[in-house]
Design a protein around this motif. Structure first.
Motif, mmCIF file in Angstrom:
data_model
loop_
_atom_site.group_PDB
_atom_site.id
_atom_site.type_symbol
_atom_site.label_atom_id
_atom_site.label_comp_id
_atom_site.label_asym_id
_atom_site.label_seq_id
_atom_site.Cartn_x
_atom_site.Cartn_y
_atom_site.Cartn_z
ATOM 1 N N ILE A 42 53.836 -19.046 42.666
ATOM 2 C CA ILE A 42 53.248 -17.553 42.871
ATOM 3 C C ILE A 42 54.470 -17.163 41.699
ATOM 4 O O ILE A 42 55.511 -17.508 42.303
ATOM 5 C CB ILE A 42 53.104 -16.493 43.822
ATOM 6 C CG1 ILE A 42 51.632 -17.709 44.476
ATOM 7 C CG2 ILE A 42 53.158 -15.846 44.095
ATOM 8 C CD1 ILE A 42 52.147 -16.406 46.530
ATOM 9 N N VAL A 43 54.251 -16.803 40.655
ATOM 10 C CA VAL A 43 54.912 -15.805 39.586
ATOM 11 C C VAL A 43 55.172 -13.775 40.345
ATOM 12 O O VAL A 43 55.493 -13.586 40.244
ATOM 13 C CB VAL A 43 55.181 -15.957 38.545
ATOM 14 C CG1 VAL A 43 55.955 -14.975 37.563
ATOM 15 C CG2 VAL A 43 54.893 -17.560 37.880
ATOM 16 N N GLU A 81 50.029 -11.037 40.068
ATOM 17 C CA GLU A 81 48.481 -11.090 39.178
ATOM 18 C C GLU A 81 49.277 -12.522 38.132
ATOM 19 O O GLU A 81 48.000 -12.766 36.985
ATOM 20 C CB GLU A 81 48.561 -9.985 38.235
ATOM 21 C CG GLU A 81 48.395 -8.752 38.357
ATOM 22 C CD GLU A 81 48.807 -7.563 37.140
ATOM 23 O OE1 GLU A 81 48.946 -7.584 36.007
ATOM 24 O OE2 GLU A 81 47.983 -7.093 38.316
ATOM 25 N N GLN A 82 50.174 -12.855 38.668
ATOM 26 C CA GLN A 82 50.240 -15.243 37.321
ATOM 27 C C GLN A 82 50.218 -16.097 38.570
ATOM 28 O O GLN A 82 50.952 -15.589 39.429
ATOM 29 C CB GLN A 82 51.256 -14.285 36.859
ATOM 30 C CG GLN A 82 50.730 -13.148 35.621
ATOM 31 C CD GLN A 82 51.590 -13.366 34.726
ATOM 32 O OE1 GLN A 82 52.972 -13.758 34.795
ATOM 33 N NE2 GLN A 82 51.273 -13.182 32.955
ATOM 34 N N LEU A 83 50.030 -17.135 38.049
ATOM 35 C CA LEU A 83 49.976 -18.439 39.353
ATOM 36 C C LEU A 83 51.090 -19.066 37.626
ATOM 37 O O LEU A 83 50.802 -19.048 36.704
ATOM 38 C CB LEU A 83 49.435 -18.930 39.045
ATOM 39 C CG LEU A 83 48.661 -18.468 40.203
ATOM 40 C CD1 LEU A 83 47.359 -19.139 40.704
ATOM 41 C CD2 LEU A 83 49.303 -18.267 41.963
ATOM 42 N N LEU A 84 52.508 -19.744 37.989
ATOM 43 C CA LEU A 84 52.992 -21.242 36.972
ATOM 44 C C LEU A 84 52.204 -21.978 37.408
ATOM 45 O O LEU A 84 52.071 -22.585 38.473
ATOM 46 C CB LEU A 84 54.470 -20.931 37.169
ATOM 47 C CG LEU A 84 55.027 -22.169 36.566
ATOM 48 C CD1 LEU A 84 54.720 -21.522 34.686
ATOM 49 C CD2 LEU A 84 56.297 -21.866 36.998
ATOM 50 N N CYS A 85 51.784 -22.434 36.080
ATOM 51 C CA CYS A 85 51.143 -23.918 36.671
ATOM 52 C C CYS A 85 51.991 -24.843 36.020
ATOM 53 O O CYS A 85 51.501 -24.650 34.663
ATOM 54 C CB CYS A 85 49.984 -23.660 35.943
ATOM 55 S SG CYS A 85 48.487 -25.254 36.635
ATOM 56 N N VAL A 86 52.748 -25.897 36.800
ATOM 57 C CA VAL A 86 53.834 -26.839 36.076
ATOM 58 C C VAL A 86 52.696 -28.284 36.029
ATOM 59 O O VAL A 86 52.120 -28.881 37.055
ATOM 60 C CB VAL A 86 54.628 -27.307 36.323
ATOM 61 C CG1 VAL A 86 55.305 -28.824 36.155
ATOM 62 C CG2 VAL A 86 55.833 -25.873 36.818
ATOM 63 N N LEU A 117 46.749 -14.267 45.649
ATOM 64 C CA LEU A 117 47.322 -15.441 46.276
ATOM 65 C C LEU A 117 48.372 -14.789 47.426
ATOM 66 O O LEU A 117 49.155 -14.864 47.143
ATOM 67 C CB LEU A 117 47.195 -16.432 45.333
ATOM 68 C CG LEU A 117 45.630 -16.839 44.715
ATOM 69 C CD1 LEU A 117 46.162 -18.063 44.019
ATOM 70 C CD2 LEU A 117 44.433 -16.512 44.955
ATOM 71 N N ASN A 118 48.101 -15.641 48.355
ATOM 72 C CA ASN A 118 48.928 -15.872 49.511
ATOM 73 C C ASN A 118 49.751 -17.242 49.676
ATOM 74 O O ASN A 118 48.475 -18.178 48.553
ATOM 75 C CB ASN A 118 48.991 -15.562 50.862
ATOM 76 C CG ASN A 118 47.340 -16.162 51.656
ATOM 77 O OD1 ASN A 118 47.433 -17.255 51.214
ATOM 78 N ND2 ASN A 118 46.823 -15.241 52.152
ATOM 79 N N ASP A 119 50.734 -17.861 49.940
ATOM 80 C CA ASP A 119 50.992 -18.463 50.320
ATOM 81 C C ASP A 119 50.044 -19.825 50.130
ATOM 82 O O ASP A 119 50.468 -21.253 50.248
ATOM 83 C CB ASP A 119 52.437 -19.628 51.196
ATOM 84 C CG ASP A 119 53.907 -17.958 49.781
ATOM 85 O OD1 ASP A 119 53.553 -18.258 48.894
ATOM 86 O OD2 ASP A 119 54.760 -18.425 51.224
ATOM 87 N N LEU A 164 45.195 -24.815 47.255
ATOM 88 C CA LEU A 164 44.654 -25.051 45.517
ATOM 89 C C LEU A 164 45.725 -26.734 45.305
ATOM 90 O O LEU A 164 45.506 -26.780 44.775
ATOM 91 C CB LEU A 164 44.696 -24.244 44.489
ATOM 92 C CG LEU A 164 44.351 -23.367 45.382
ATOM 93 C CD1 LEU A 164 44.879 -21.562 44.409
ATOM 94 C CD2 LEU A 164 42.631 -23.621 43.827
ATOM 95 N N ASN A 165 46.225 -26.602 45.622
ATOM 96 C CA ASN A 165 47.908 -27.505 44.717
ATOM 97 C C ASN A 165 47.372 -29.167 45.547
ATOM 98 O O ASN A 165 47.112 -29.794 45.092
ATOM 99 C CB ASN A 165 49.463 -27.614 45.683
ATOM 100 C CG ASN A 165 50.321 -26.815 44.633
ATOM 101 O OD1 ASN A 165 50.381 -26.697 43.321
ATOM 102 N ND2 ASN A 165 50.938 -25.908 45.039
ATOM 103 N N ILE A 166 46.959 -29.004 46.957
ATOM 104 C CA ILE A 166 46.222 -30.029 47.880
ATOM 105 C C ILE A 166 44.965 -30.550 46.876
ATOM 106 O O ILE A 166 44.646 -32.183 46.616
ATOM 107 C CB ILE A 166 46.220 -29.766 49.428
ATOM 108 C CG1 ILE A 166 47.776 -29.950 50.034
ATOM 109 C CG2 ILE A 166 45.029 -31.194 49.609
ATOM 110 C CD1 ILE A 166 47.442 -28.873 51.726
ATOM 111 N N LEU A 167 43.778 -29.508 46.682
ATOM 112 C CA LEU A 167 42.892 -29.645 45.856
ATOM 113 C C LEU A 167 43.194 -30.361 44.825
ATOM 114 O O LEU A 167 42.216 -31.378 44.371
ATOM 115 C CB LEU A 167 41.960 -28.815 45.669
ATOM 116 C CG LEU A 167 40.687 -28.810 45.363
ATOM 117 C CD1 LEU A 167 39.813 -29.980 45.854
ATOM 118 C CD2 LEU A 167 39.928 -27.739 45.103
#
Length: 346
Positions: free
Chosen positions: A146-147, A150-155, A174-176, A182-185
């Motif tokens: 989470i940034v 309104e934004q996510l960092l996707c590495v 989004l919350n933690d 999402l990371n697991i999926l």
């Protein structure tokens, strides 16, 4: 028809003289250039045979002859090893070249741009180097963070440890727990897949599993797809375009502008790079019409594919007139390949 020793020596003398002068070569010049002690008339007869066989040709405005693509090909394949030059001087040049390449740089793009510049300066031809790519672009790992609201960092980490950082704009905060889900999926579904394998069926299955996070997931999948796909086009560094003006056969305004445009726009160079890497040869020499880029049909192109650990590959190339110093170019490209390997290991 296999050339006899006399014809080979005469062809060799024509090519070497033309490499040095750029001027059509006549029989009187060859009579002084070789150790055959033949008359000009005999040499003219042999030159007529070589012309009939397609190894040399006669420009319309000159009584002399110049090598054809077929003649250059024979020279490169079979005759170049016989050429004796100042080996000590050549080794000194290569040592200086190695010293330059071994200078510390902090960024790979700076290193490759420097290499292209010194390669062009060392050979007096145009030079190109493509950045290393992993030729089996598969997803290794994805990490979302989470940034802001309104934004996510996707590495995105690809095989070969190529890392792409992207920002994903989201409409709902989004919350933690959401990010963990999402990371697991993403990692359980996509790890080990190429961009071609991330198809509609895979994406539909994932969105159905994502539930209320389906819209966010679609945006993330789009970013991941772009990150993998953009690795398909190499970054190309070029230098020495003005060297074309050194050679009369390439320096008329239309031809030189076309060649310079190819180096600046770089799109056509990708065909050359892909062809070179598919050939799987240490050094590849393209003469005239053999070149994959038809707008370079008046040139010779020498390429070398360098390969680093984990399947990372790139291409080094030199572009010049067909009368280029093939020996020097080949030795220089071998040096660059060796130095790239050394630098990457460091």
């Amino acid at each position: 028809m296999e050339l006899d020793e006399r014809k080979l020596k005469i062809l060799q003398a024509i090519i070497r003289n033309y490499l040095e002068t750029g001027e059509p070569v006549g029989s009187r010049t060859i009579s002084k250039y070789t150790d055959l002690n033949l008359s000009s008339a005999t040499i003219r007869n042999e030159m007529a045979d070589l012309e009939e066989l397609g190894y040399i040709l006669q420009p319309h405005t000159s009584a002399g002859r110049i090598p054809s693509d077929k003649g250059y090909r024979l020279y490169v394949d079979h005759m170049m090893d016989e050429k004796k030059k100042e080996l000590d001087h050549r080794e000194k040049e290569l040592d200086e070249f190695k010293d330059f390449l071994d200078k510390k740089v902090d960024k790979i793009d700076t290193l490759l741009q420097n290499m292209a510049k010194i390669l062009a300066a060392n050979t007096n031809y145009a030079a190109m180097i493509s950045g290393p790519q992993y030729h089996r672009n598969k997803l290794k790992f994805v990490q979302l963070s989470i940034v802001s609201g309104e934004q996510l960092l996707c590495v995105v980490v690809l095989d070969g440890n190529v890392i792409k950082n992207r920002i994903v704009d989201i409409s709902d905060e989004l919350n933690d727990e959401d990010v963990l889900k999402l990371n697991i999926l993403l990692n359980s579904s996509l790890t080990g897949l190429s961009v071609e394998e991330i198809n509609i069926a895979v994406m539909q299955k994932m969105t159905s599993q994502a539930g209320k996070l389906a819209d966010v997931l679609r945006k993330i999948l789009e970013v991941i797809g772009e990150s993998i796909a953009e690795e398909g086009e190499p970054h190309i560094y070029t230098s020495g375009a003005t060297n074309f003006f050194r050679y009369p056969e390439l320096s008329d305004s239309a031809r030189a502008s076309e060649l310079i445009s190819i180096l600046e726009e770089k799109q056509q160079l990708t065909h050359l790079i892909k062809n070179s890497e598919e050939d799987n040869m240490e050094i590849q020499v393209y003469i005239g019409n053999e070149t994959p880029v038809q707008t370079m049909k008046d040139c010779s192109v020498v390429t070398a594919t360098y390969e680093l650990e984990d399947g990372m590959k790139g291409t080094i190339g030199v572009i010049g007139p067909k009368r280029m110093d093939y020996e020097k170019v080949v030795e220089t490209l071998k040096t660059v390949k060796e130095q790239l390997d050394t630098i990457y290991k460091k």
